[in-house]
Design a protein around this motif. Structure first.
Motif, mmCIF file in Angstrom:
data_model
loop_
_atom_site.group_PDB
_atom_site.id
_atom_site.type_symbol
_atom_site.label_atom_id
_atom_site.label_comp_id
_atom_site.label_asym_id
_atom_site.label_seq_id
_atom_site.Cartn_x
_atom_site.Cartn_y
_atom_site.Cartn_z
ATOM 1 N N PHE A 80 -4.778 11.906 -12.187
ATOM 2 C CA PHE A 80 -6.087 12.274 -11.628
ATOM 3 C C PHE A 80 -6.870 13.117 -12.639
ATOM 4 N N LEU A 81 -6.212 14.120 -13.204
ATOM 5 C CA LEU A 81 -6.927 15.044 -14.101
ATOM 6 C C LEU A 81 -7.374 14.364 -15.397
ATOM 7 N N GLU A 112 0.836 -1.216 0.000
ATOM 8 C CA GLU A 112 0.000 0.000 0.000
ATOM 9 C C GLU A 112 0.863 1.255 0.000
ATOM 10 N N ILE A 113 2.005 1.174 0.691
ATOM 11 C CA ILE A 113 2.929 2.323 0.743
ATOM 12 C C ILE A 113 3.681 2.436 -0.581
ATOM 13 N N ILE A 114 4.117 1.297 -1.110
ATOM 14 C CA ILE A 114 4.974 1.257 -2.301
ATOM 15 C C ILE A 114 4.255 1.817 -3.532
ATOM 16 N N LYS A 115 2.936 1.686 -3.586
ATOM 17 C CA LYS A 115 2.215 2.149 -4.785
ATOM 18 C C LYS A 115 2.189 3.685 -4.878
ATOM 19 N N ASN A 116 2.579 4.359 -3.827
ATOM 20 C CA ASN A 116 2.551 5.829 -3.823
ATOM 21 C C ASN A 116 3.876 6.421 -4.307
ATOM 22 N N ALA A 117 3.926 7.740 -4.365
ATOM 23 C CA ALA A 117 5.141 8.448 -4.801
ATOM 24 C C ALA A 117 6.141 8.442 -3.643
ATOM 25 N N GLU A 134 -4.017 4.232 -13.539
ATOM 26 C CA GLU A 134 -2.603 3.807 -13.535
ATOM 27 C C GLU A 134 -1.677 4.987 -13.238
ATOM 28 N N LYS A 135 -0.810 4.812 -12.252
ATOM 29 C CA LYS A 135 0.202 5.847 -11.982
ATOM 30 C C LYS A 135 1.546 5.146 -11.888
ATOM 31 N N ASP A 195 7.156 12.923 -10.100
ATOM 32 C CA ASP A 195 6.063 12.117 -9.543
ATOM 33 C C ASP A 195 4.818 12.961 -9.244
ATOM 34 N N LYS A 196 5.008 14.220 -8.928
ATOM 35 C CA LYS A 196 3.849 15.095 -8.712
ATOM 36 C C LYS A 196 3.076 15.264 -10.015
ATOM 37 N N GLN A 197 3.810 15.471 -11.126
ATOM 38 C CA GLN A 197 3.148 15.617 -12.430
ATOM 39 C C GLN A 197 2.428 14.322 -12.798
ATOM 40 N N ILE A 198 3.071 13.195 -12.498
ATOM 41 C CA ILE A 198 2.469 11.888 -12.815
ATOM 42 C C ILE A 198 1.201 11.681 -11.992
ATOM 43 N N GLY A 199 1.285 11.945 -10.681
ATOM 44 C CA GLY A 199 0.139 11.706 -9.790
ATOM 45 C C GLY A 199 -1.033 12.613 -10.117
#
Ligand code: CAA
Length: 258
Positions: A246-247, A195-200, A252-253, A238-242
């Motif tokens: 969403f937008l 769950e942690i690993i899937k994040n930025a 998939e991220k 990673d901010k641009q990807i995340g």
């Protein structure tokens, strides 16, 4: 065979304490082996989460009493520093650390578990700070981290009585986040890691630093620290990807850790 095993499973660095005959008691040599495993995690930027667990019936049954017994006051300061430094190193590790507490976590074992970011426990786990019954105080952060985790009143009761508590009681007082059946402990630890690993990961690691630093300071200084971390994250790919995902309403991220 080494008494501390280190293996990488995907983005998880798994440290297994493997000296069951001594219930993983923390001798100086055993702590050096743990330090070496922690160093592996420290230098490997492909590790996003570290899990620490033990084999058989102990996580760690405390500092090695046979090594501590002959210590003088001066010797105890030198000896205690190794455990204290190890716990600070774990606490300040770049990545989140999960203690998967399989059995006894007493004295130095409870202290090492408390230096981890998150604790999950098997129903067989037992926690306690029995030091006063040995004529000593905790020597690797127990008087400091236990009150910060469970509050001063409950911590003082456990520290003054040296009482051992079971996993459900540890859960009730907030010392552990979750209790599982023994055979489900490692699956639960890896599920949490996933769950942690899937994040930025830059965001996760900055968040860890903010919480750790913030807990030790006043709220204005802590919020200032958070603002710096927020700025750092806003400059990442990673901010641009995340936010882009969403937008565009994409699930998939594929974060790149940049
Ligand atoms: N130090 C050294 N050896 C230890 C140990 C410890 N902390 N804990 C267990 N062992 C050893 C035992 O001496 C025994 O070795 P031998 O077979 O050579 O005799 C072996 O591990 C197995 O232990 P037991 O036979 O006692 O196992 P048990 O199932 O009957 O009991 C236990 C388990 C309740 C955990 C019991 O071993 C125990 O009370 N251990 C000590 C717990 C303790 O007081 N820990 C705190 C230490 S102080 C500290 O940690 C200071 C600090 O803050 C840094």
């Amino acid at each position: 065979m080494s008494t501390v095993l280190y293996e990488k499973k995907g983005h998880v660095g798994l440290i297994t304490l493997n000296n069951p005959k001594k219930l993983n008691a923390l001798s100086a040599a055993f702590m050096t082996e743990i330090e070496n495993a922690v160093a592996e995690v420290e230098k490997d930027t492909d590790v996003y989460v570290c899990i620490i667990t033990g084999v058989e019936k102990a996580f760690i049954a405390g500092a090695d009493i046979s090594e501590m017994c002959p210590l003088t006051a001066a010797g105890a300061i030198a000896w205690g520093k190794q455990g204290t430094d190890l716990n600070l190193r774990i606490e300040n590790l770049r990545v989140p650390v999960i203690a998967a507490v399989n059995g006894f976590a007493l004295g130095g074992g409870c202290e090492l578990a408390m230096a981890c970011d998150i604790r999950i426990a098997s129903e067989k786990a037992k926690f306690g700070q029995p030091e006063v019954g040995l004529g000593i105080t905790p020597g690797a952060g127990g008087t400091q981290r236990l009150p910060r985790l469970v509050g001063a009143g409950i911590a003082k009761e456990l520290l003054y009585t040296g009482r051992m508590i079971n996993a459900q009681e540890a859960y009730r007082i907030g010392l552990v986040n979750k209790v599982t059946a023994p055979e489900e402990l490692m699956d639960a630890a890896f599920a949490l890691a996933d769950e942690i690993i899937k994040n930025a990961q830059i965001a996760v690691q900055q968040t860890k630093r903010c919480v750790n630093r913030g807990i030790e300071t006043d709220i204005v200084t802590g919020i200032d620290f958070e603002q710096q971390a927020f700025a750092v994250c806003n400059a990442t790919e990673d901010k641009q990807i995340g936010m882009g995902a969403f937008l565009r309403k994409e699930k998939e991220k594929n974060f790149v850790y940049r």
